[in-house]
Scaffold this motif. Structure first.
Motif, mmCIF file in Angstrom:
data_model
loop_
_atom_site.group_PDB
_atom_site.id
_atom_site.type_symbol
_atom_site.label_atom_id
_atom_site.label_comp_id
_atom_site.label_asym_id
_atom_site.label_seq_id
_atom_site.Cartn_x
_atom_site.Cartn_y
_atom_site.Cartn_z
ATOM 1 N N ALA A 8 0.817 -1.220 0.000
ATOM 2 C CA ALA A 8 0.000 0.000 0.000
ATOM 3 C C ALA A 8 0.844 1.260 0.000
ATOM 4 C CB ALA A 8 -0.939 -0.012 1.210
ATOM 5 N N GLY A 9 2.156 1.113 -0.059
ATOM 6 C CA GLY A 9 3.055 2.262 0.055
ATOM 7 C C GLY A 9 3.323 2.956 -1.266
ATOM 8 N N GLY A 10 4.231 3.923 -1.184
ATOM 9 C CA GLY A 10 4.587 4.725 -2.349
ATOM 10 C C GLY A 10 5.164 3.887 -3.474
ATOM 11 N N ILE A 11 5.991 2.919 -3.148
ATOM 12 C CA ILE A 11 6.497 1.987 -4.164
ATOM 13 C C ILE A 11 5.468 0.883 -4.394
ATOM 14 C CG2 ILE A 11 8.271 0.261 -4.707
ATOM 15 C CD1 ILE A 11 10.181 1.894 -2.872
ATOM 16 N N GLY A 12 4.914 0.382 -3.291
ATOM 17 C CA GLY A 12 4.051 -0.801 -3.352
ATOM 18 C C GLY A 12 2.892 -0.645 -4.324
ATOM 19 N N GLN A 13 2.246 0.523 -4.334
ATOM 20 C CA GLN A 13 1.051 0.678 -5.182
ATOM 21 C C GLN A 13 1.377 0.643 -6.675
ATOM 22 O OE1 GLN A 13 -2.167 3.252 -4.153
ATOM 23 N NE2 GLN A 13 -1.577 3.377 -2.010
ATOM 24 N N VAL A 34 -1.506 -1.511 6.521
ATOM 25 C CA VAL A 34 -2.618 -0.559 6.329
ATOM 26 C C VAL A 34 -3.098 -0.612 4.872
ATOM 27 C CG1 VAL A 34 -1.904 1.148 8.070
ATOM 28 C CG2 VAL A 34 -1.003 1.333 5.747
ATOM 29 N N ASN A 35 -4.377 -0.271 4.690
ATOM 30 C CA ASN A 35 -4.928 0.120 3.368
ATOM 31 C C ASN A 35 -4.933 -0.919 2.262
ATOM 32 O OD1 ASN A 35 -5.361 2.605 4.498
ATOM 33 N ND2 ASN A 35 -3.531 3.557 3.639
ATOM 34 N N GLY A 54 -5.939 -9.428 -1.308
ATOM 35 C CA GLY A 54 -5.347 -8.516 -0.341
ATOM 36 C C GLY A 54 -5.250 -9.143 1.042
ATOM 37 N N PHE A 55 -4.252 -8.736 1.802
ATOM 38 C CA PHE A 55 -4.024 -9.253 3.151
ATOM 39 C C PHE A 55 -3.620 -8.075 4.024
ATOM 40 C CE2 PHE A 55 -3.284 -12.459 0.035
ATOM 41 C CZ PHE A 55 -3.912 -13.591 0.544
ATOM 42 N N LEU A 56 -4.257 -7.988 5.197
ATOM 43 C CA LEU A 56 -4.073 -6.806 6.040
ATOM 44 C C LEU A 56 -3.569 -7.203 7.431
ATOM 45 C CD1 LEU A 56 -4.573 -3.714 6.335
ATOM 46 C CD2 LEU A 56 -6.874 -4.281 7.131
ATOM 47 N N GLY A 57 -2.397 -6.723 7.782
ATOM 48 C CA GLY A 57 -1.913 -6.878 9.157
ATOM 49 C C GLY A 57 -1.256 -8.219 9.428
ATOM 50 N N GLN A 58 -0.436 -8.192 10.440
ATOM 51 C CA GLN A 58 0.400 -9.347 10.822
ATOM 52 C C GLN A 58 -0.337 -10.698 10.879
ATOM 53 O OE1 GLN A 58 3.785 -8.877 12.118
ATOM 54 N NE2 GLN A 58 4.033 -11.068 12.444
ATOM 55 N N PRO A 59 -1.588 -10.736 11.426
ATOM 56 C CA PRO A 59 -2.253 -12.045 11.481
ATOM 57 C C PRO A 59 -2.470 -12.666 10.092
ATOM 58 C CG PRO A 59 -3.379 -10.470 12.897
ATOM 59 C CD PRO A 59 -2.369 -9.692 12.112
ATOM 60 N N GLN A 60 -2.429 -11.860 9.034
ATOM 61 C CA GLN A 60 -2.650 -12.405 7.682
ATOM 62 C C GLN A 60 -1.353 -12.585 6.896
ATOM 63 O OE1 GLN A 60 -5.746 -10.265 5.601
ATOM 64 N NE2 GLN A 60 -7.253 -10.720 7.185
ATOM 65 N N LEU A 61 -0.231 -12.374 7.543
ATOM 66 C CA LEU A 61 1.053 -12.445 6.815
ATOM 67 C C LEU A 61 1.303 -13.846 6.251
ATOM 68 C CD1 LEU A 61 3.756 -11.261 5.882
ATOM 69 C CD2 LEU A 61 4.696 -11.774 8.138
ATOM 70 N N GLU A 62 1.123 -14.850 7.111
ATOM 71 C CA GLU A 62 1.441 -16.217 6.649
ATOM 72 C C GLU A 62 0.548 -16.628 5.488
ATOM 73 O OE1 GLU A 62 1.816 -19.060 9.835
ATOM 74 O OE2 GLU A 62 3.053 -17.631 10.973
ATOM 75 N N LEU A 92 7.629 -15.787 -5.754
ATOM 76 C CA LEU A 92 8.465 -14.584 -5.651
ATOM 77 C C LEU A 92 7.841 -13.644 -4.626
ATOM 78 C CD1 LEU A 92 10.707 -12.619 -6.814
ATOM 79 C CD2 LEU A 92 8.983 -11.853 -8.441
ATOM 80 N N VAL A 93 8.663 -13.152 -3.708
ATOM 81 C CA VAL A 93 8.185 -12.174 -2.720
ATOM 82 C C VAL A 93 9.001 -10.890 -2.890
ATOM 83 C CG1 VAL A 93 7.834 -11.680 -0.276
ATOM 84 C CG2 VAL A 93 7.620 -14.033 -1.096
ATOM 85 N N ILE A 94 8.301 -9.787 -3.111
ATOM 86 C CA ILE A 94 8.973 -8.493 -3.285
ATOM 87 C C ILE A 94 8.689 -7.654 -2.037
ATOM 88 C CG2 ILE A 94 9.292 -6.528 -4.828
ATOM 89 C CD1 ILE A 94 7.831 -8.086 -7.012
ATOM 90 N N ILE A 95 9.743 -7.091 -1.442
ATOM 91 C CA ILE A 95 9.556 -6.385 -0.157
ATOM 92 C C ILE A 95 9.928 -4.903 -0.257
ATOM 93 C CG2 ILE A 95 10.051 -6.423 2.314
ATOM 94 C CD1 ILE A 95 10.949 -9.279 2.097
ATOM 95 N N PRO A 96 8.934 -4.032 -0.459
ATOM 96 C CA PRO A 96 9.178 -2.600 -0.335
ATOM 97 C C PRO A 96 8.572 -2.033 0.959
ATOM 98 C CG PRO A 96 7.300 -2.966 -1.783
ATOM 99 C CD PRO A 96 7.617 -4.293 -1.125
ATOM 100 N N ALA A 97 8.517 -2.823 2.026
ATOM 101 C CA ALA A 97 7.921 -2.369 3.293
ATOM 102 C C ALA A 97 8.953 -1.583 4.091
ATOM 103 C CB ALA A 97 7.448 -3.572 4.104
#
Ligand SMILES: NC(=O)C1=CN([C@@H]2O[C@H](COP(=O)(O)OP(=O)(O)OC[C@H]3O[C@@H](n4cnc5c(N)ncnc54)[C@H](O)[C@@H]3O)[C@@H](O)[C@H]2O)C=CC1
Ligand SMILES: O=C([O-])CC(=O)C(=O)O
Length: 360
Positions: free
Chosen positions: A57-62, A83-84, A103-111, A119-124
């Motif tokens: 949901a971030g500046g890069i992420g979107q 968030v978002n 979409g997945f929101l918040g730590q409980p939905q990470l797994e 492939l996992v891309i991380i711009p967090a």
């Protein structure tokens, strides 16, 4: 095939015309729309790779999510953030391209967001403001990267990881230590994204040479911060030569490209759009490698024996298992050899800082 939103709208329209609203009809239609959606997904999901974006949901992420939704190699796109993500996911899911978006929101939905990903891309993480170095982000981003990588170790230990969060020179060693701890570390699958340095170098060099940037290829090695960003201007393709002032100008502009954007944005963050472009360029190369395409070579910050340091950015050959070969630096001129020594000093500290964060 009918998108979910359209089916729902039709239900709402029809249901509104029933007097009194017939709940049974509405429910039946919803069920049938649900079934249709499920079938469409099973049938419509293009053959391809499953990709998760963490920090979506971030500046890069979107914009990154937008561009990955267009990528024909992607069949499933998972968008995770703290968030978002519901809004970003709803928005992007309406694009009539092949990838199914969830979409997945918040730590409980990470797994759940990570299960089955190729492939996992991380711009967090937080971006810089004017006056900050990338290392100033360590305090916050180190913990974020640790948590996300713990999730990857648990849910998709075989995924290729593209790590964007700064300071890349430290976050990649952090990720490696997390994976080692979990017993899942495969150095070939962990890649720090330095493509933006190459993208900038191609652009600035093309400007000086009066060429189309798409025809220019500049290897950029070392790391992803200040003097650790080392463009090898002696190896530019097509072969060319520069005057000493041009070399000074280009080296400094490429090394400070990130700061140039941070200052221009004046407190509103760092590079997001060019980074999303660079990230997709790199992710696409990783996916083509996974697919088995031959001759895919990109610069990335990886576990390396090219220098005495445990991590270093250089050209790597991407294949079915990630960075299958780390290519040597090639011949350096005197200017580049001096730059390399400076880069290694700073890199050594940043790498150690990342390792110690997990080992302490
Ligand atoms: N490698 C590179 O070449 C580049 C790296 N960056 C780095 O990328 C990172 C992100 O930059 P922007 O997108 O501009 O920042 P941003 O602040 O716009 O977005 C970051 C996103 O990460 C999310 N986030 C925070 N904690 C999280 C967590 N624990 N789990 C999942 N998501 C979380 C935030 O909610 C936010 O949506 C920064 O660290 C920045 O320095 C930026 C440009 C280039
Ligand atoms: O400069 C920053 O903070 C973001 C970044 O890594 C870049 O744009 O290269």
């Amino acid at each position: 095939m009918q998108p979910a939103s359209e089916a729902n709208q039709r239900i709402a329209r029809i249901s509104a015309h029933l007097h009194p609203p017939n709940l049974q009809v509405t429910q039946l239609m919803e069920e049938s729309a649900g079934l249709r959606r499920a079938n469409c997904r099973a049938k419509g999901a293009a053959p391809g790779f499953k990709v998760a974006i963490l920090g979506a949901a971030g500046g890069i992420g979107q914009p990154l999510a937008l561009l990955m939704k267009i990528n024909p190699l992607v069949s499933v796109l998972h968008l995770y953030d703290v968030v978002n993500t519901p809004g970003v996911t709803a928005d992007i899911s309406h694009m009539d391209t092949g990838a199914v978006v969830r979409g997945f929101l918040g730590q409980p939905q990470l797994e759940e967001a990570l299960v089955g990903m190729d492939l996992v891309i991380i711009p967090a993480g937080v971006p810089r403001k004017p006056g900050m170095t990338r290392d100033d982000l360590f305090k916050i981003n180190a913990g974020i990267v640790r948590t996300l990588c713990e999730g990857i170790a648990k849910s998709c230990p075989k995924a290729i990881v593209n790590l964007i969060s700064n300071p890349v020179n430290s976050t990649v060693p952090i990720a490696a230590e997390v994976f080692k701890k979990a017993g899942t570390y495969d150095p070939k699958r962990l890649l720090g994204v330095t493509t933006l340095d190459v993208v900038r170098a191609n652009t600035f060099v093309a400007e000086v040479l009066g060429l189309d940037p798409r025809e220019v290829d500049v290897p950029v090695v070392g790391g992803h911060a200040g003097v650790t960003i080392l463009p090898l201007l002696s190896q530019v393709k097509p072969p060319c030569s520069f005057t000493p002032p041009e070399i000074d100008y280009l080296t400094s502009r490429i090394q400070n490209g990130g700061t140039e954007v941070v200052e221009a944005k004046a407190g509103a963050g760092s590079a997001t759009l060019s980074m999303a472009y660079a990230s997709v360029k790199f992710a696409d190369a990783c996916l083509r490698g996974l697919r088995g395409d031959a001759g895919i070579v990109e610069c990335a910050f990886v576990a390396s024996q090219v220098t005495e340091l445990p991590f270093f950015a250089s050209k790597v050959r991407l294949g079915r298992t990630g960075a299958e070969e780390v290519l040597p630096l090639g011949p350096l001129n005197e200017y580049e050899r001096a730059g390399l020594e400076k880069a290694k000093q700073e890199l050594a500290e940043s790498i150690q800082k990342g390792i110690s964060f997990i080992k302490k």
